[in-house]
Design a protein around this motif. Structure first.
Motif, PDB file in Angstrom:
ATOM      1  N   ARG A  38       0.843  -1.198   0.000  1.00  0.00           N
ATOM      2  CA  ARG A  38       0.000   0.000   0.000  1.00  0.00           C
ATOM      3  C   ARG A  38       0.872   1.240   0.000  1.00  0.00           C
ATOM      4  NH1 ARG A  38      -2.574  -0.499   6.114  1.00  0.00           N
ATOM      5  NH2 ARG A  38      -0.616  -0.148   7.264  1.00  0.00           N
ATOM      6  N   GLN A  39       0.303   2.290  -0.549  1.00  0.00           N
ATOM      7  CA  GLN A  39       0.998   3.568  -0.577  1.00  0.00           C
ATOM      8  C   GLN A  39       0.039   4.659  -0.139  1.00  0.00           C
ATOM      9  OE1 GLN A  39       2.866   4.616  -4.328  1.00  0.00           O
ATOM     10  NE2 GLN A  39       4.249   6.033  -3.301  1.00  0.00           N
ATOM     11  N   ALA A  40       0.330   5.235   1.000  1.00  0.00           N
ATOM     12  CA  ALA A  40      -0.472   6.330   1.534  1.00  0.00           C
ATOM     13  C   ALA A  40      -0.012   7.642   0.913  1.00  0.00           C
ATOM     14  CB  ALA A  40      -0.335   6.381   3.051  1.00  0.00           C
ATOM     15  N   PRO A  41      -0.862   8.652   0.924  1.00  0.00           N
ATOM     16  CA  PRO A  41      -0.479   9.946   0.346  1.00  0.00           C
ATOM     17  C   PRO A  41       0.799  10.495   0.968  1.00  0.00           C
ATOM     18  CG  PRO A  41      -2.826   9.897   0.814  1.00  0.00           C
ATOM     19  CD  PRO A  41      -2.256   8.648   1.411  1.00  0.00           C
ATOM     20  N   GLU A  46       4.623   0.495   0.904  1.00  0.00           N
ATOM     21  CA  GLU A  46       5.084  -0.386   1.970  1.00  0.00           C
ATOM     22  C   GLU A  46       4.425  -1.752   1.874  1.00  0.00           C
ATOM     23  OE1 GLU A  46       4.001   1.459   5.665  1.00  0.00           O
ATOM     24  OE2 GLU A  46       1.874   1.020   5.425  1.00  0.00           O
ATOM     25  N   PHE A  47       5.119  -2.712   2.394  1.00  0.00           N
ATOM     26  CA  PHE A  47       4.647  -4.091   2.417  1.00  0.00           C
ATOM     27  C   PHE A  47       3.494  -4.239   3.408  1.00  0.00           C
ATOM     28  CE2 PHE A  47       4.720  -8.618   2.429  1.00  0.00           C
ATOM     29  CZ  PHE A  47       4.642  -9.020   3.754  1.00  0.00           C
ATOM     30  N   VAL A  48       2.480  -5.014   3.016  1.00  0.00           N
ATOM     31  CA  VAL A  48       1.362  -5.305   3.907  1.00  0.00           C
ATOM     32  C   VAL A  48       1.340  -6.786   4.273  1.00  0.00           C
ATOM     33  CG1 VAL A  48      -1.144  -5.331   4.138  1.00  0.00           C
ATOM     34  CG2 VAL A  48      -0.018  -3.412   2.990  1.00  0.00           C
ATOM     35  N   ALA A  49       1.306  -7.626   3.247  1.00  0.00           N
ATOM     36  CA  ALA A  49       1.207  -9.066   3.490  1.00  0.00           C
ATOM     37  C   ALA A  49       1.635  -9.821   2.243  1.00  0.00           C
ATOM     38  CB  ALA A  49      -0.224  -9.448   3.863  1.00  0.00           C
ATOM     39  N   SER A  50       2.039 -11.061   2.442  1.00  0.00           N
ATOM     40  CA  SER A  50       2.396 -11.906   1.304  1.00  0.00           C
ATOM     41  C   SER A  50       1.982 -13.339   1.600  1.00  0.00           C
ATOM     42  CB  SER A  50       3.903 -11.835   1.023  1.00  0.00           C
ATOM     43  OG  SER A  50       4.633 -12.309   2.131  1.00  0.00           O
ATOM     44  N   ILE A  51       1.990 -14.136   0.552  1.00  0.00           N
ATOM     45  CA  ILE A  51       1.572 -15.521   0.701  1.00  0.00           C
ATOM     46  C   ILE A  51       2.387 -16.398  -0.223  1.00  0.00           C
ATOM     47  CG2 ILE A  51      -0.269 -15.277  -1.022  1.00  0.00           C
ATOM     48  CD1 ILE A  51      -1.968 -17.163   0.744  1.00  0.00           C
ATOM     49  N   VAL A  52       2.831 -17.531   0.286  1.00  0.00           N
ATOM     50  CA  VAL A  52       3.458 -18.537  -0.566  1.00  0.00           C
ATOM     51  C   VAL A  52       2.322 -19.232  -1.289  1.00  0.00           C
ATOM     52  CG1 VAL A  52       4.876 -20.607  -0.631  1.00  0.00           C
ATOM     53  CG2 VAL A  52       5.364 -18.810   1.049  1.00  0.00           C
ATOM     54  N   SER A  63       2.244  -4.349  11.686  1.00  0.00           N
ATOM     55  CA  SER A  63       1.171  -3.390  11.955  1.00  0.00           C
ATOM     56  C   SER A  63      -0.200  -3.908  11.562  1.00  0.00           C
ATOM     57  CB  SER A  63       1.452  -2.082  11.211  1.00  0.00           C
ATOM     58  OG  SER A  63       1.410  -2.286   9.803  1.00  0.00           O
ATOM     59  N   VAL A  64      -0.261  -4.954  10.729  1.00  0.00           N
ATOM     60  CA  VAL A  64      -1.566  -5.444  10.272  1.00  0.00           C
ATOM     61  C   VAL A  64      -1.832  -6.879  10.702  1.00  0.00           C
ATOM     62  CG1 VAL A  64      -1.480  -3.930   8.270  1.00  0.00           C
ATOM     63  CG2 VAL A  64      -0.737  -6.312   8.036  1.00  0.00           C
ATOM     64  N   LYS A  65      -0.858  -7.498  11.327  1.00  0.00           N
ATOM     65  CA  LYS A  65      -1.054  -8.874  11.749  1.00  0.00           C
ATOM     66  C   LYS A  65      -2.272  -8.961  12.672  1.00  0.00           C
ATOM     67  CE  LYS A  65       1.698 -12.808  13.251  1.00  0.00           C
ATOM     68  NZ  LYS A  65       2.995 -13.266  13.805  1.00  0.00           N
ATOM     69  N   SER A  84      -9.886  -5.852   8.469  1.00  0.00           N
ATOM     70  CA  SER A  84     -10.882  -5.554   9.486  1.00  0.00           C
ATOM     71  C   SER A  84     -10.314  -4.506  10.447  1.00  0.00           C
ATOM     72  CB  SER A  84     -11.277  -6.816  10.242  1.00  0.00           C
ATOM     73  OG  SER A  84     -10.146  -7.390  10.873  1.00  0.00           O
ATOM     74  N   THR A  85     -11.201  -3.950  11.247  1.00  0.00           N
ATOM     75  CA  THR A  85     -10.804  -2.943  12.227  1.00  0.00           C
ATOM     76  C   THR A  85      -9.943  -1.859  11.575  1.00  0.00           C
ATOM     77  OG1 THR A  85     -10.619  -4.843  13.753  1.00  0.00           O
ATOM     78  CG2 THR A  85     -10.097  -2.686  14.640  1.00  0.00           C
TER      79      THR A  85
END
Length: 119
Positions: A38-41, A46-52, A63-65, A84-85
């Motif tokens: 994600r990129q905020a103004p 920045e990285f948020v999440a990834s998946i194999v 920060s998002v876990k 969520s949240t």
């Protein structure tokens, strides 16, 4: 090259939930890994999440876990990010990306979808 198309962004109130989708082109799509960024103004992406992709093993930025969940599902070529949240600082353009050659190097990107969290 793979085409990635995100959807599901929009306006949501703080504390609410949103699910982003990323549809990948190709009948036999099976990259080593995919991710959400994600990129905020005014800020860097920045990285948020990834998946194999094969095992479904997820990884999250601290920060998002717990409040975000990344998963792949049906259709098989689709990646999801359940959020969520949500907080105001979650306002950003969210991008999905594919690591086609492995090594957690993301070499194919979608165009992004805007998420705006109102406080």
């Amino acid at each position: 090259q793979v085409q990635l198309v995100e959807s599901g962004g929009g306006l949501v109130q703080a504390g609410g939930s949103l699910r982003l989708s990323c549809a990948a082109s190709g009948r036999s799509f099976s990259p080593p890994a995919m991710g959400w960024f994600r990129q905020a103004p005014g800020k860097e992406r920045e990285f948020v999440a990834s998946i194999v992709w094969g095992s479904g093993t997820p990884y999250y930025d601290g920060s998002v876990k717990v409040i975000f969940a990344i998963h792949r599902g049906r259709p098989k070529n689709t990646l999801y990010l359940q959020m969520s949240t949500l907080k105001a600082e979650g306002t950003a353009v969210y991008y999905c990306a594919a690591s086609l050659r492995g090594g957690w190097n993301y070499d194919s990107w979608g165009q992004g979808t805007q998420v705006t969290v109102s406080s």
